[in-house]
Design a protein around this motif. Structure first.
Motif, PDB file in Angstrom:
ATOM      1  N   ALA A  13       0.823  -1.240  -0.166  1.00 53.00           N
ATOM      2  CA  ALA A  13       0.015   0.132   0.040  1.00 53.00           C
ATOM      3  C   ALA A  13       0.796   1.297   0.103  1.00 53.00           C
ATOM      4  N   TRP A  14       1.750   1.447   0.750  1.00 54.55           N
ATOM      5  CA  TRP A  14       2.691   2.462   0.895  1.00 54.55           C
ATOM      6  C   TRP A  14       3.640   2.509   0.056  1.00 54.55           C
ATOM      7  N   LEU A  15       4.109   1.535  -0.749  1.00 51.65           N
ATOM      8  CA  LEU A  15       5.351   1.674  -1.753  1.00 51.65           C
ATOM      9  C   LEU A  15       4.722   1.686  -3.026  1.00 51.65           C
ATOM     10  N   ILE A  16       3.473   1.161  -3.290  1.00 49.78           N
ATOM     11  CA  ILE A  16       3.007   1.266  -4.612  1.00 49.78           C
ATOM     12  C   ILE A  16       1.665   1.743  -4.690  1.00 49.78           C
ATOM     13  N   LEU A  23      -0.614   9.714  -8.104  1.00 48.75           N
ATOM     14  CA  LEU A  23      -0.362   9.851  -9.404  1.00 48.75           C
ATOM     15  C   LEU A  23      -1.591   9.865 -10.555  1.00 48.75           C
ATOM     16  N   LEU A  24      -2.208   8.770 -10.422  1.00 52.46           N
ATOM     17  CA  LEU A  24      -3.452   8.410 -11.336  1.00 52.46           C
ATOM     18  C   LEU A  24      -4.558   9.403 -10.890  1.00 52.46           C
ATOM     19  N   THR A  25      -4.661  10.121  -9.491  1.00 51.79           N
ATOM     20  CA  THR A  25      -5.602  11.063  -9.412  1.00 51.79           C
ATOM     21  C   THR A  25      -5.013  12.138 -10.122  1.00 51.79           C
ATOM     22  N   ARG A  57     -10.023   1.048  -8.000  1.00 50.24           N
ATOM     23  CA  ARG A  57     -10.343  -0.268  -7.325  1.00 50.24           C
ATOM     24  C   ARG A  57      -9.446  -1.610  -7.908  1.00 50.24           C
ATOM     25  N   LEU A  58      -9.188  -1.575  -9.045  1.00 48.74           N
ATOM     26  CA  LEU A  58      -8.365  -2.565  -9.560  1.00 48.74           C
ATOM     27  C   LEU A  58      -6.827  -2.521  -8.858  1.00 48.74           C
ATOM     28  N   LEU A  59      -6.565  -1.386  -8.643  1.00 46.60           N
ATOM     29  CA  LEU A  59      -5.113  -0.996  -7.988  1.00 46.60           C
ATOM     30  C   LEU A  59      -5.121  -1.556  -6.697  1.00 46.60           C
ATOM     31  N   THR A  60      -6.218  -1.743  -5.916  1.00 43.39           N
ATOM     32  CA  THR A  60      -6.294  -1.922  -4.406  1.00 43.39           C
ATOM     33  C   THR A  60      -5.589  -3.357  -4.448  1.00 43.39           C
ATOM     34  N   PRO A  61      -6.456  -4.404  -4.900  1.00 46.40           N
ATOM     35  CA  PRO A  61      -7.714  -4.604  -5.725  1.00 46.40           C
ATOM     36  C   PRO A  61      -8.825  -4.853  -4.723  1.00 46.40           C
TER      37      PRO A  61
END
Length: 254
Positions: A13-16, A23-25, A57-61
């Motif tokens: 979570a903290w590294l990626i 950045l995506l936001t 959502r996918l990034l979480t995922p």
């Protein structure tokens, strides 16, 4: 074992997640500004912003499911009211409710880099909660400039629940619905609290579910009794789809 998995996931979570999510936001926020300015706020909202929610959502995922999608008619305008459990409510509603959503947001959120300006250009509504009359005027002015297929979104509790059970509702959403003669679209959000709880930065993968209930037609006036009846009916409908341990109305059925 689950505790170990939770803390191992926080490394990811903290590294990626958080760096890429930020950045995506930023990218999607400024893309929304561009698309809204040269093309259409509706296109920016329904395509850029909705896909931002799905990518987060996918990034979480996280896995999301929807029940009752047919109750949201894309040719009608609604006041959408949801229970509020987590920051992930935003990703679930924005990514899966097929309306041109206009969020009613606290004025302070305008300061968030990328997201703040993107929301403004997409037509979302910033309100100053310290001045209810100006807040209602901001919503009325926004409604005058939009067409059909819009969902004016409120979290009527005003803040995220700390327990998962719904708090009391504020009157703002229901005043708008009555004054504008717009139907209420009740929506129940389930599972988001298990992904990220209120006032916590800890996240964990999981499942979230959205129940879109049949719309409630608004026929009353703005007097106190009609307002309270509409608020109570909406609250009971949303409550009816929550897990039994979180329900306020034990005889509610969904």
């Amino acid at each position: 074992m689950k505790r170990i998995a939770v803390w191992l996931y926080q490394v990811y979570a903290w590294l990626i997640f958080f760096p890429l999510g930020f950045l995506l936001t930023l990218v999607c926020g400024w893309t929304t500004v561009l698309v809204a300015s040269i093309w259409s706020p509706r296109v920016a909202s329904r395509y850029i912003a909705a896909n931002w929610a799905r990518m987060m959502r996918l990034l979480t995922p996280v896995w999301g499911t929807v029940e009752g999608a047919e109750n949201a008619d894309p040719l009608k305008t609604y006041v959408v009211v949801c229970n509020h459990q987590s920051q992930y409510d935003i990703f679930l509603v924005y990514g899966w409710l097929k309306l041109d959503l206009k969020w009613v947001l606290k004025a302070e959120m305008r300061k968030i880099p990328g997201l703040g300006i993107g929301c403004e250009k997409a037509g979302h509504i910033y309100v100053d909660r310290s001045n209810p009359e100006l807040a209602r005027k901001a919503v009325r002015d926004a409604l005058d400039s939009v067409g059909d297929g819009v969902g004016v979104l409120f979290f009527p509790e005003g803040t995220r629940s700390l327990t998962g059970k719904m708090g009391s509702f504020k009157k703002g959403a229901f005043r708008v619905a009555i004054s504008q003669k717009l139907p209420i679209l009740p929506v129940t959000l389930i599972g988001t609290r298990d992904i990220q709880r209120a006032k916590s930065l800890i996240i964990f993968p999981g499942k979230m579910h959205m129940v879109i209930h049949p719309a409630i037609e608004v026929t009353g006036s703005e007097d106190a009794e009609d307002m309270l009846d509409l608020m109570e009916k909406s609250r009971q409908v949303i409550d009816s789809a929550l897990p039994s341990e979180l329900r306020q109305y034990k005889d509610a059925s969904g």
